[in-house]
Design an enzyme around this catalytic site. Structure first.
Site, short mmCIF file in Angstrom:
data_model
loop_
_atom_site.label_atom_id
_atom_site.label_comp_id
_atom_site.label_asym_id
_atom_site.label_seq_id
_atom_site.Cartn_x
_atom_site.Cartn_y
_atom_site.Cartn_z
N LYS A 1 0.84 -1.21 0.00
CA LYS A 1 0.00 0.00 0.00
C LYS A 1 0.87 1.25 0.00
O LYS A 1 0.62 2.21 -0.75
CB LYS A 1 -0.91 0.01 1.23
CG LYS A 1 -1.79 1.25 1.32
CD LYS A 1 -2.36 1.48 2.70
CE LYS A 1 -1.35 2.13 3.61
NZ LYS A 1 -1.95 2.90 4.71
N ASN A 2 1.92 1.25 0.82
CA ASN A 2 2.74 2.45 0.96
C ASN A 2 3.67 2.69 -0.22
O ASN A 2 4.36 3.71 -0.28
CB ASN A 2 3.54 2.40 2.27
CG ASN A 2 2.65 2.59 3.49
OD1 ASN A 2 1.54 3.12 3.38
ND2 ASN A 2 3.11 2.14 4.64
N ARG B 1 -3.84 10.40 5.04
CA ARG B 1 -2.71 11.31 5.08
C ARG B 1 -1.88 11.30 3.80
O ARG B 1 -1.32 12.31 3.40
CB ARG B 1 -1.81 10.95 6.28
CG ARG B 1 -0.69 11.94 6.49
CD ARG B 1 0.17 11.62 7.69
NE ARG B 1 1.22 12.61 7.81
CZ ARG B 1 2.36 12.55 7.15
NH1 ARG B 1 2.60 11.55 6.33
NH2 ARG B 1 3.28 13.50 7.29
N CYS C 1 -4.75 8.23 10.23
CA CYS C 1 -4.74 7.63 11.57
C CYS C 1 -4.32 8.63 12.64
O CYS C 1 -3.42 9.44 12.43
CB CYS C 1 -3.78 6.44 11.62
SG CYS C 1 -4.38 5.01 10.72
N ARG D 1 1.90 14.40 12.56
CA ARG D 1 2.76 14.09 11.41
C ARG D 1 2.69 15.28 10.47
O ARG D 1 2.06 15.22 9.42
CB ARG D 1 2.30 12.79 10.75
CG ARG D 1 2.39 11.60 11.68
CD ARG D 1 2.36 10.29 10.93
NE ARG D 1 1.01 9.89 10.60
CZ ARG D 1 0.70 8.78 9.95
NH1 ARG D 1 1.66 7.96 9.56
NH2 ARG D 1 -0.55 8.46 9.68
N ASP E 1 5.72 0.60 12.03
CA ASP E 1 4.48 -0.03 11.58
C ASP E 1 4.35 -1.48 12.02
O ASP E 1 3.30 -2.10 11.82
CB ASP E 1 4.36 0.06 10.06
CG ASP E 1 3.82 1.40 9.58
OD1 ASP E 1 3.46 2.23 10.45
OD2 ASP E 1 3.76 1.63 8.36
N ILE F 1 9.35 6.94 16.93
CA ILE F 1 8.90 7.62 15.71
C ILE F 1 7.66 8.47 15.98
O ILE F 1 7.64 9.66 15.66
CB ILE F 1 8.60 6.59 14.59
CG1 ILE F 1 9.81 5.68 14.37
CG2 ILE F 1 8.23 7.31 13.31
CD1 ILE F 1 11.07 6.35 13.90
#
Length: 417
Positions: free
Chosen positions: A22-23, A92, A116, A121, A304, A326
């Site tokens: 997905k990313n 995002r 999320c 961020r 993640d 993070i």
């Protein structure tokens, strides 16, 4: 709205195939804006976020169709330069269209992003980089308004590595005049995959996957026909499932080399790995050992995977410590794991997990994408029935996860609320 009902306690055995990342899919879809013509992007997962990105690009004037695992995007007629709040607020990664729009049309109006709720961020590093490339930027009524006749190459040094920031600047720089250098760039495999997709379109990029990336701008890019990498976080999630259930899972269509930091920690916890063609076999112990971990930018331990890894450690022998470096608000799954009997204490960005003999099923509420996955991991090993509510978070990042788990022998079903 759907929920998942899981009867835990089964040892999961079999083979699972990993979907596309997905990313990687989202920025590569955004990159299609840069070139007129028809793009084909293969190995795209059928997820909510992918559909949202498709609708967002279609709203700009493009054609979008997702057929099986191939996204077809016709970006010949891109003319609208506004990304509205109702689309951007749910995801995002929508901010990734800012750089491509500015590079192609010379202007962009993009709503500030949502997604999320795992901590702040901000996109200040994206905006800093675009300003250095000559863009004028204003924030007005929740929108970023950006203009530039033609972006110019610049030297950009990020204070901290940012994945989407690196990707946005890299896409913008592909059509900029002159050379752009990104220092302290994010090194994630998804960044490298985007660079490879851009190179396939005719971009001149060196150093992707390293902390210094160099982009020589070109006048024009061509449409892509590109296959994206497998999802390393989905693969890692199945590794923790093998660990907590004492399972034997062969994970196909994955890239273990993208998960070195996680695999090393899982080995320390007693999990065994065997290389197989096109993947890896993961063999969980009868009971795993406690192990400490600290999330870091790639190639460090991935943030993640923190929640899923923590869920696995809830039934490990001994005491584990996880430090989240993070995001400042990424322990929201802890309260739900405690409902299952987990012994976890939080002190700032540090979680201490004392392993217990057995988790117990409970009604649970998902709070974000990876938290949702951690509750599934825990529920598969828990005694009794667990119901996970608000799984729309899960559907943003995992393709047909209940179907894949059923093939491994899990007692899991999706129901309407």
């Amino acid at each position: 709205m759907d929920k998942l009902v899981i009867n835990g306690g089964k040892r999961l055995v079999g083979t699972v195939e990993i979907s596309g990342a997905k990313n990687a899919a989202l920025p590569i879809m955004a990159a299609s804006i840069l070139a007129e013509g028809e793009h084909q992007i293969r190995n795209v997962p059928q997820l909510r976020d992918v559909s949202t990105m498709g609708r967002l690009i279609a709203n700009l004037g493009a054609g979008f169709h997702l057929e099986d695992s191939t996204a077809l995007l016709d970006c010949t007629m891109i003319g609208n330069f506004e990304a509205p709040y109702d689309l951007v607020s749910t995801m995002r990664a929508s901010v990734l269209i800012l750089g491509p729009l500015l590079a192609r049309l010379g202007k962009a109006k993009v709503s500030l992003p949502g997604g999320c709720a795992i901590g702040a961020r901000p996109i200040n590093l994206h905006l800093m980089g675009l300003k250095k490339m000559g863009a004028t930027i204003k924030l007005e009524s929740g929108y970023v308004l950006a203009k530039a006749k033609r972006l110019k190459g610049a030297s950009i040094n990020f204070d901290t590595p940012t994945v989407t920031g690196t990707e946005n600047i890299m896409m913008a720089a592909a059509l900029a005049e002159g050379r752009t250098i990104i220092e302290n760039a994010a090194r994630e495999p998804e960044v490298t995959d985007l660079a490879n997709a851009l190179i396939s379109m005719g971009a001149k990029i060196k150093g992707a996957g390293e902390s210094l990336i160099e982009i020589e701008g070109v006048r024009r890019l061509e449409p892509m026909d590109y296959t994206i990498i497998p999802d390393r976080i989905e693969a890692g999630t199945f590794m923790t499932i093998a660990g907590i259930t004492g399972g034997d899972i062969t994970i196909k269509k994955c890239r273990p080399d993208h998960l070195d930091a996680l695999i090393n920690k899982l080995k320390d916890s007693g999990i065994r790995f065997k290389k197989v063609r096109d993947g890896i076999r993961v063999i969980g112990p009868e009971r795993s050992f406690a192990v400490n971990a600290k999330t870091m930018p790639y190639p460090g331990f991935p943030t993640d995977m923190q929640a899923q890894f923590m869920a696995m450690l809830c039934m490990a022998d001994g005491t584990s410590v996880i430090s989240e470096k993070i995001f400042e608000n990424r322990f929201m799954h802890v309260a739900e794991l405690r409902r299952m009997g987990a012994d976890i204490t939080i002190d700032g960005g540090t979680a201490t997990i004392r392993g217990i003999p057995q988790l117990k099923g409970a009604p649970l509420m998902a709070t974000d994408l990876r938290a949702s996955a951690s509750l599934i991991v825990a529920a598969l090993a828990a005694e009794g029935q667990t119901t996970v509510h608000r799984i729309y978070h899960l559907d943003r990042g995992y393709e047909k996860i209940e179907e894949k788990l059923q093939l491994l022998g899990a007692d899991i079903r999706r129901e309407k609320e």
